[in-house]
Design a protein around this motif. Structure first.
Motif, PDB file in Angstrom:
ATOM      1  N   MET A   1       0.852  -1.199   0.000  1.00 47.23           N
ATOM      2  CA  MET A   1       0.000   0.000   0.000  1.00 47.23           C
ATOM      3  C   MET A   1       0.886   1.247   0.000  1.00 47.23           C
ATOM      4  O   MET A   1       1.720   1.449   0.873  1.00 47.23           O
ATOM      5  CB  MET A   1      -0.898  -0.052   1.229  1.00 47.23           C
ATOM      6  CG  MET A   1      -1.822   1.115   1.342  1.00 47.23           C
ATOM      7  SD  MET A   1      -3.292   0.752   2.311  1.00 47.23           S
ATOM      8  CE  MET A   1      -2.632  -0.021   3.769  1.00 47.23           C
ATOM      9  N   ASN A   2       0.708   2.073  -1.015  1.00 43.92           N
ATOM     10  CA  ASN A   2       1.479   3.305  -1.092  1.00 43.92           C
ATOM     11  C   ASN A   2       0.744   4.422  -0.368  1.00 43.92           C
ATOM     12  O   ASN A   2       0.119   5.291  -0.967  1.00 43.92           O
ATOM     13  CB  ASN A   2       1.710   3.656  -2.571  1.00 43.92           C
ATOM     14  CG  ASN A   2       2.539   4.916  -2.713  1.00 43.92           C
ATOM     15  OD1 ASN A   2       3.124   5.382  -1.725  1.00 43.92           O
ATOM     16  ND2 ASN A   2       2.589   5.482  -3.897  1.00 43.92           N
TER      17      ASN A   2
ATOM     18  N   ALA B   1      -1.305   9.370  -0.408  1.00 46.55           N
ATOM     19  CA  ALA B   1      -2.720   9.597  -0.134  1.00 46.55           C
ATOM     20  C   ALA B   1      -2.964  11.026   0.326  1.00 46.55           C
ATOM     21  O   ALA B   1      -2.858  11.351   1.496  1.00 46.55           O
ATOM     22  CB  ALA B   1      -3.194   8.606   0.927  1.00 46.55           C
TER      23      ALA B   1
ATOM     24  N   THR C   1     -11.593  12.799  -2.483  1.00 53.23           N
ATOM     25  CA  THR C   1     -11.742  12.214  -1.155  1.00 53.23           C
ATOM     26  C   THR C   1     -11.852  13.281  -0.064  1.00 53.23           C
ATOM     27  O   THR C   1     -11.038  14.200   0.002  1.00 53.23           O
ATOM     28  CB  THR C   1     -10.552  11.285  -0.848  1.00 53.23           C
ATOM     29  OG1 THR C   1     -10.518  10.269  -1.855  1.00 53.23           O
ATOM     30  CG2 THR C   1     -10.681  10.636   0.520  1.00 53.23           C
TER      31      THR C   1
ATOM     32  N   GLU D   1      -3.451   5.634   5.644  1.00 53.93           N
ATOM     33  CA  GLU D   1      -3.829   4.245   5.349  1.00 53.93           C
ATOM     34  C   GLU D   1      -5.317   4.151   5.019  1.00 53.93           C
ATOM     35  O   GLU D   1      -5.716   3.402   4.114  1.00 53.93           O
ATOM     36  CB  GLU D   1      -3.464   3.333   6.537  1.00 53.93           C
ATOM     37  CG  GLU D   1      -1.959   3.083   6.589  1.00 53.93           C
ATOM     38  CD  GLU D   1      -1.463   2.531   7.922  1.00 53.93           C
ATOM     39  OE1 GLU D   1      -2.301   2.010   8.697  1.00 53.93           O
ATOM     40  OE2 GLU D   1      -0.249   2.632   8.168  1.00 53.93           O
TER      41      GLU D   1
ATOM     42  N   ALA E   1      -5.731   5.560   1.462  1.00 53.02           N
ATOM     43  CA  ALA E   1      -5.197   4.642   0.453  1.00 53.02           C
ATOM     44  C   ALA E   1      -6.126   3.445   0.283  1.00 53.02           C
ATOM     45  O   ALA E   1      -6.439   3.036  -0.844  1.00 53.02           O
ATOM     46  CB  ALA E   1      -3.803   4.188   0.859  1.00 53.02           C
ATOM     47  N   PHE E   2      -6.616   2.892   1.371  1.00 56.16           N
ATOM     48  CA  PHE E   2      -7.545   1.766   1.343  1.00 56.16           C
ATOM     49  C   PHE E   2      -8.833   2.160   0.625  1.00 56.16           C
ATOM     50  O   PHE E   2      -9.351   1.441  -0.234  1.00 56.16           O
ATOM     51  CB  PHE E   2      -7.833   1.345   2.790  1.00 56.16           C
ATOM     52  CG  PHE E   2      -8.812   0.218   2.955  1.00 56.16           C
ATOM     53  CD1 PHE E   2      -8.410  -1.103   2.834  1.00 56.16           C
ATOM     54  CD2 PHE E   2     -10.142   0.493   3.253  1.00 56.16           C
ATOM     55  CE1 PHE E   2      -9.318  -2.143   3.004  1.00 56.16           C
ATOM     56  CE2 PHE E   2     -11.056  -0.544   3.434  1.00 56.16           C
ATOM     57  CZ  PHE E   2     -10.649  -1.866   3.305  1.00 56.16           C
ATOM     58  N   HIS E   3      -9.337   3.330   0.959  1.00 63.54           N
ATOM     59  CA  HIS E   3     -10.566   3.881   0.374  1.00 63.54           C
ATOM     60  C   HIS E   3     -10.421   4.047  -1.138  1.00 63.54           C
ATOM     61  O   HIS E   3     -11.291   3.632  -1.909  1.00 63.54           O
ATOM     62  CB  HIS E   3     -10.841   5.229   1.043  1.00 63.54           C
ATOM     63  CG  HIS E   3     -11.963   6.027   0.455  1.00 63.54           C
ATOM     64  ND1 HIS E   3     -13.274   5.745   0.729  1.00 63.54           N
ATOM     65  CD2 HIS E   3     -11.963   7.109  -0.385  1.00 63.54           C
ATOM     66  CE1 HIS E   3     -14.046   6.620   0.084  1.00 63.54           C
ATOM     67  NE2 HIS E   3     -13.267   7.451  -0.592  1.00 63.54           N
ATOM     68  N   GLU E   4      -9.311   4.605  -1.560  1.00 61.96           N
ATOM     69  CA  GLU E   4      -9.141   4.913  -2.981  1.00 61.96           C
ATOM     70  C   GLU E   4      -8.801   3.674  -3.794  1.00 61.96           C
ATOM     71  O   GLU E   4      -9.307   3.493  -4.901  1.00 61.96           O
ATOM     72  CB  GLU E   4      -8.089   6.026  -3.158  1.00 61.96           C
ATOM     73  CG  GLU E   4      -8.606   7.363  -2.607  1.00 61.96           C
ATOM     74  CD  GLU E   4      -7.625   8.512  -2.707  1.00 61.96           C
ATOM     75  OE1 GLU E   4      -6.452   8.277  -3.085  1.00 61.96           O
ATOM     76  OE2 GLU E   4      -8.031   9.660  -2.391  1.00 61.96           O
ATOM     77  N   GLU E   5      -7.960   2.795  -3.230  1.00 60.64           N
ATOM     78  CA  GLU E   5      -7.600   1.581  -3.976  1.00 60.64           C
ATOM     79  C   GLU E   5      -8.792   0.665  -4.148  1.00 60.64           C
ATOM     80  O   GLU E   5      -8.899  -0.054  -5.136  1.00 60.64           O
ATOM     81  CB  GLU E   5      -6.449   0.848  -3.268  1.00 60.64           C
ATOM     82  CG  GLU E   5      -5.105   1.451  -3.627  1.00 60.64           C
ATOM     83  CD  GLU E   5      -3.993   1.085  -2.648  1.00 60.64           C
ATOM     84  OE1 GLU E   5      -4.098  -0.003  -2.031  1.00 60.64           O
ATOM     85  OE2 GLU E   5      -3.056   1.883  -2.511  1.00 60.64           O
ATOM     86  N   ASP E   6      -9.705   0.688  -3.169  1.00 62.34           N
ATOM     87  CA  ASP E   6     -10.910  -0.140  -3.239  1.00 62.34           C
ATOM     88  C   ASP E   6     -12.038   0.542  -4.024  1.00 62.34           C
ATOM     89  O   ASP E   6     -13.107  -0.024  -4.158  1.00 62.34           O
ATOM     90  CB  ASP E   6     -11.418  -0.421  -1.809  1.00 62.34           C
ATOM     91  CG  ASP E   6     -11.064  -1.826  -1.359  1.00 62.34           C
ATOM     92  OD1 ASP E   6     -10.128  -2.388  -1.949  1.00 62.34           O
ATOM     93  OD2 ASP E   6     -11.730  -2.326  -0.443  1.00 62.34           O
ATOM     94  N   SER E   7     -11.787   1.764  -4.502  1.00 61.51           N
ATOM     95  CA  SER E   7     -12.820   2.568  -5.172  1.00 61.51           C
ATOM     96  C   SER E   7     -14.102   2.638  -4.348  1.00 61.51           C
ATOM     97  O   SER E   7     -15.213   2.460  -4.848  1.00 61.51           O
ATOM     98  CB  SER E   7     -13.145   2.011  -6.568  1.00 61.51           C
ATOM     99  OG  SER E   7     -11.982   1.968  -7.339  1.00 61.51           O
TER     100      SER E   7
END
Ligand code: UD1
Ligand code: CA
Length: 486
Positions: free
Chosen positions: A1-2, A6, A107, A125, A128-134
């Motif tokens: 996770m980058n 974010a 976001t 975190e 990043a989780f929110h955006e990667e999971d759309s």
């Protein structure tokens, strides 16, 4: 996770609540731990994300809180919540406040002004989780054995988050859920704006709940999810002063641990209190009972404590500060302070200078190697390099109307019990006798002393204090040492 990339479009911090359980004139979010108010901690964490825009929503004691925000972060947009209650309304006005300078897209992170231990890294975190999971809505959660009044995270059979239910509106079955809503979220701005239009006050508390946004977004076909964290203290709020102290302790543990990992020796973390704003280099030793506040900065090799409080104080490399209290002072390299010293604003000790036992200094400079070793008051003085001020000296800087300076040259030897009546200047290499009352300037190389002749009156005690213990002692001395004293 980058997580480092974010960057949210906006951060909205909720701080409109009353906080009655603090029983305080001071707004709840302005109560401080670790050298910052709870709200300042929340703003600092949000700011670390470098959001394009940040709003803080206020209502209770609005003016005090707004002034406090502006002083700490002038860029933050202060938005007033209206009479419609609830976290949902707070977010809604916050978003509207930011939309006023161009509609927010992307976001939006929502946090609370009374959750001081939340770290920017955790928010990164979450983003990043929110955006990667759309996702359209991602809620930060944690597990708590006795979840009490927290909102419960309701998941379906597939484990997907479908709703957040407030304890007051929950079924028995839902109350048994131990995954709780921290109140911290990442939203897609558009979905948030759209869903808020549908949030009503039709619930047990008659409030607009932000928590309703999750189920509404889901009903519209958007993805909703939760990121669960281990450390529940990060999302813990302070409602009363007992919780404030608990959070203060946890925050301090975190700060002290970070300094130890950075190379500081801290003998007793439990009695060492360090503000978040303090800087400590490696190979500093901190003895028990030390409090370091404000902009205090301690350089390598210095030893602080025991039982020392330093506020806005600079301690340079290798200095030793023992049982001292200091505000706004600079302590030079290899200088020594204390035991039992009081340094007030404007005190500057040069390299290897000494302000010793039971000494107080204010707005005074001690040159390299200058020493005030014992029982002295040094006010508004400049003391040249290598000078020594005898025990019990007073720099009389105040004539009852105004303050004046005393300037002492280099390599002087001032006798014990000196009184320097400012304004007065003492040259280089000067000596003074014990008890000298220095009212006039002393030229370099001179000896200054005050004529105070001593007279002894023989037999005075037995004549004037007959029958007392001193008189008896004098009589006994007369018998064993006849003729003395003469
Ligand atoms: C809220 C959540 C709950 C969650 C809990 C975590 C809702 C409806 N419930 O509970 O699911 O578990 O937080 O602590 O959101 N505030 C405003 N304006 C308001 C009301 C609140 O700005 O009108 C602010 C408060 O100042 C505070 C935060 O929002 O910083 C939370 O308010 P609080 O009343 O403590 O939360 P709960 O409703 O108890
Ligand atoms: Ca509430």
């Amino acid at each position: 996770m980058n997580a480092s990339s974010a960057v949210p479009s906006a951060v909205i911090i909720l701080a409109a609540g009353a906080g009655t359980r603090m029983k305080s004139e001071l707004p709840k979010v302005m109560h401080a731990i670790g050298g910052r108010s709870m709200l300042e901690h929340a703003i600092a964490a949000g700011r670390e994300l470098n959001p394009e825009r940040m709003a803080v929503v206020v209502r209770h004691q609005r003016d005090k809180v707004a002034e406090h925000i502006a002083a700490f972060d002038p860029q933050a947009v202060i938005v007033d919540q209206d009479e419609i209650p609830g976290t949902g309304r707070a977010v809604e006005v916050g978003l509207q406040g930011l939309d006023a300078s161009g509609e927010v897209t992307g976001t939006v992170v929502v946090t609370y002004g009374d959750v001081p231990l939340l770290q920017a890294q955790t928010l990164r975190e979450l983003i990043a989780f929110h955006e990667e999971d759309s996702n359209a809505v991602t809620v930060l959660t944690t597990h708590i054995d006795n979840p009490g009044s927290y909102g419960r995270i309701v998941r379906n059979q597939a484990g997907e988050v479908v709703a957040i239910v407030e304890a007051k509106d929950a079924t028995e079955e839902q109350l048994a859920i131990t995954e709780i809503n921290s109140g911290i979220y990442a939203f897609d701005a558009r979905v948030l704006r759209e869903a808020l239009l549908e949030v009503t006050t039709d619930n047990a508390q008659g409030e607009k709940y932000i928590t309703d946004v999750l189920a509404i977004a889901r009903s519209k076909g958007y993805r909703t999810s939760a990121l669960a964290i281990e450390d529940r203290w990060e999302v813990e709020g302070a409602n009363d002063r007992v919780q404030l102290a608990q959070l203060g302790r946890k925050l301090n543990d975190r700060i002290v641990e970070a300094h130890m990992r950075n190379g500081a020796t801290i003998i007793d973390p439990a009695t060492t209190w360090i503000d978040v704003t303090v800087e400590i280099s490696n190979d500093v030793t901190i003895l028990p009972g030390v409090q370091l506040h404000g902009t205090t900065r301690i350089e390598t090799g210095a030893t602080i404590g025991p039982d020392t409080t330093l506020t806005d104080t600079e301690v340079h490399a290798g200095a030793t500060v023992t049982r001292a209290h200091s505000l706004g002072a600079i302590i030079g390299e290899d200088a020594t302070v204390g035991p039992f010293a009081y340094l007030r604003p404007g005190t500057v000790l040069g390299t290897k200078a000494k302000l010793g036992t039971f000494c107080e200094a204010k707005n005074s400079q001690l040159g390299e190697g200058a020493k005030v070793p014992h029982l002295s008051y040094v006010g508004d003085a400049t003391i040249g390099e290598g000078s020594n001020i005898g025990a019990g000296s007073i720099f009389a800087n105040y004539n009852g109307v105004e303050k004046s300076r005393t300037v002492i040259g280099k390599h002087t030897r001032m006798g014990s019990g000196g009184i320097f009546v400012a304004p007065v200047t003492v040259g280089d290499g000067v000596y003074s006798g014990a008890g000298a009352l220095i009212r006039k300037d002393v030229p370099s190389g001179a000896l200054a002393f005050s004529e105070t002749s001593q007279r002894n009156i023989d037999g005075w005690v037995q004549k004037n204090r007959a029958g007392t213990e001193p008189a008896q002692a004098a009589a006994a001395a007369e018998e064993t040492q006849p003729g003395q004293p003469e």
